[in-house]
Scaffold this motif. Structure first.
Motif, mmCIF file in Angstrom:
data_model
loop_
_atom_site.group_PDB
_atom_site.id
_atom_site.type_symbol
_atom_site.label_atom_id
_atom_site.label_comp_id
_atom_site.label_asym_id
_atom_site.label_seq_id
_atom_site.Cartn_x
_atom_site.Cartn_y
_atom_site.Cartn_z
ATOM 1 N N GLU A 22 3.432 7.790 -1.284
ATOM 2 C CA GLU A 22 2.060 7.903 -1.771
ATOM 3 C C GLU A 22 1.268 6.689 -1.304
ATOM 4 O O GLU A 22 1.800 5.572 -1.250
ATOM 5 N N VAL A 23 0.014 6.923 -0.937
ATOM 6 C CA VAL A 23 -0.891 5.848 -0.525
ATOM 7 C C VAL A 23 -2.203 5.996 -1.302
ATOM 8 O O VAL A 23 -2.443 7.013 -1.956
ATOM 9 N N ASP A 24 -3.050 4.982 -1.225
ATOM 10 C CA ASP A 24 -4.351 5.011 -1.904
ATOM 11 C C ASP A 24 -5.132 6.261 -1.486
ATOM 12 O O ASP A 24 -5.311 6.536 -0.299
ATOM 13 N N ASN A 82 -8.186 6.818 -1.539
ATOM 14 C CA ASN A 82 -9.525 6.554 -0.999
ATOM 15 C C ASN A 82 -9.519 6.082 0.453
ATOM 16 O O ASN A 82 -10.585 5.919 1.042
ATOM 17 N N ILE A 83 -8.331 5.849 1.056
ATOM 18 C CA ILE A 83 -8.312 5.398 2.449
ATOM 19 C C ILE A 83 -8.467 6.600 3.371
ATOM 20 O O ILE A 83 -8.288 7.753 2.974
ATOM 21 N N TYR A 109 3.510 3.593 -2.223
ATOM 22 C CA TYR A 109 3.976 3.779 -3.601
ATOM 23 C C TYR A 109 4.904 5.002 -3.700
ATOM 24 O O TYR A 109 4.848 5.919 -2.893
ATOM 25 N N GLY A 130 0.787 -1.221 0.000
ATOM 26 C CA GLY A 130 0.000 0.000 0.000
ATOM 27 C C GLY A 130 0.821 1.274 0.000
ATOM 28 O O GLY A 130 0.271 2.360 0.164
ATOM 29 N N PRO A 154 -1.591 11.475 -1.752
ATOM 30 C CA PRO A 154 -2.511 10.552 -2.453
ATOM 31 C C PRO A 154 -1.859 10.015 -3.718
ATOM 32 O O PRO A 154 -1.270 10.772 -4.495
ATOM 33 N N HIS A 155 -1.976 8.707 -3.916
ATOM 34 C CA HIS A 155 -1.331 8.058 -5.054
ATOM 35 C C HIS A 155 -1.979 8.463 -6.379
ATOM 36 O O HIS A 155 -3.197 8.475 -6.526
#
Length: 312
Positions: A254-256, A258-259, A233, A231, A291-292
């Motif tokens: 970077e992370v998703d 939407n979390i 990036y 999770g 955010p990714h």
């Protein structure tokens, strides 16, 4: 951790202070009775080591002080500054020895009185043996505390052994073969070695004071750790700076998108723990979460990416 290190540094400085004082006194007494300028110069050099040991002792108390509003990163750089002073001292000693050796080559070399030459030889041999034991002790304690300052001091003592050895060679050849000028030639060669050692140390410490880091292995470990995290990036803008034996790490990930913020925070905390597990002596880790896949229009400061770290 800081307290344990300060105790080792304090122990090293006390041993160096006592040992160098003993060596200084026997050289000074010998120089007085033999009227030898070479031995007197060697004694003065050892006297500077006493000052260095006293400075190291003071630093051992400074670095154990806690972080504060004025010093949020702590006072570990006091060790680096002291080490920088030691490196400059080594350079000045080498330069002084170089000038003295060149001058002596063009002047008439005087022989010591025969009745004192053998005594001088025995005293210099004794000082070399004690200095070797002292230097070995400092190398061991430097490794134990992971201290650049003690390591620089140990290297300085190694240079002192070479300096005393040049004096020993000169006096010995003067005593057995009546070749006085060899002392100047040997001292000239050793002065170049001392200058190289001091300049190399100065350059290394200068990189640290400018928040530089030439250790690619640390960056490789960091990027490998990030790559193992699910999770996470695009690690970028990675910066590692050294503070004495500690490392301060900053990076963007970077992370998703939407979390939740809570989930992103948990990922950053888990990554921080893994970084501290894989890299020793980490002072602090600061992770900026993005955010990714979203483009950042803000101009960012310099930092490394995985592709910037090439195989050595």
């Amino acid at each position: 951790m800081f307290e344990d290190k300060s105790k080792v540094i304090r122990k090293a400085s006390i041993v160096a202070l006592i040992g160098n004082t003993f060596i200084f006194l026997i050289k000074l007494i010998t120089a007085y009775f033999t009227s030898s300028l070479a031995i007197l110069g060697d004694a003065i050099d050892t006297g500077s080591d006493i000052g260095i040991a006293a400075m190291t002792l003071v630093v051992s108390f400074i670095i154990r002080l806690p972080s504060s509003k004025r010093y949020p990163y702590g006072r570990q750089r006091a060790e680096t500054i002291a080490s920088l002073i030691l490196s400059l001292t080594i350079v000045m000693m080498g330069f002084q020895l170089l000038i003295t050796s060149i001058k002596k080559l063009f002047l008439q070399n005087q022989m010591l009185n025969d009745e004192f030459q053998l005594v001088a030889i025995l005293v210099i041999i004794t000082s070399i043996v004690f200095k070797f034991i002292l230097a070995l002790n400092q190398f061991i304690l430097a490794k134990k505390a992971n201290s650049v300052m003690i390591l620089v001091n140990a290297k300085n003592m190694t240079n002192d052994i070479l300096l005393s050895s040049s004096v020993l060679i000169g006096i010995s050849f003067s005593y057995y073969f009546h070749i006085a000028y060899l002392d100047s030639i040997v001292a000239l060669v050793i002065s170049i070695f001392i200058l190289h050692s001091g300049i190399s140390l100065f350059w290394e410490l200068n990189v640290e004071l400018m928040d530089g880091n030439t250790n690619n292995i640390l960056y490789k470990k960091l990027f490998d750790t990030v790559a193992q995290m699910k999770g996470v990036y695009n690690p970028h803008r990675v910066r590692i700076r050294k503070m004495a034996n500690l490392f301060d790490i900053n990076l963007d990930i970077e992370v998703d998108a939407n979390i939740t913020v809570h989930e992103a925070h948990k990922i950053a905390e888990e990554l921080t723990s893994k970084i501290k597990e894989n890299i020793e002596n980490v002072y602090d880790v600061v992770i900026h979460v993005e955010p990714h896949g979203m483009k950042n229009d803000e101009e960012e400061g310099f930092g490394l990416r995985p592709q910037d770290v090439k195989d050595e």
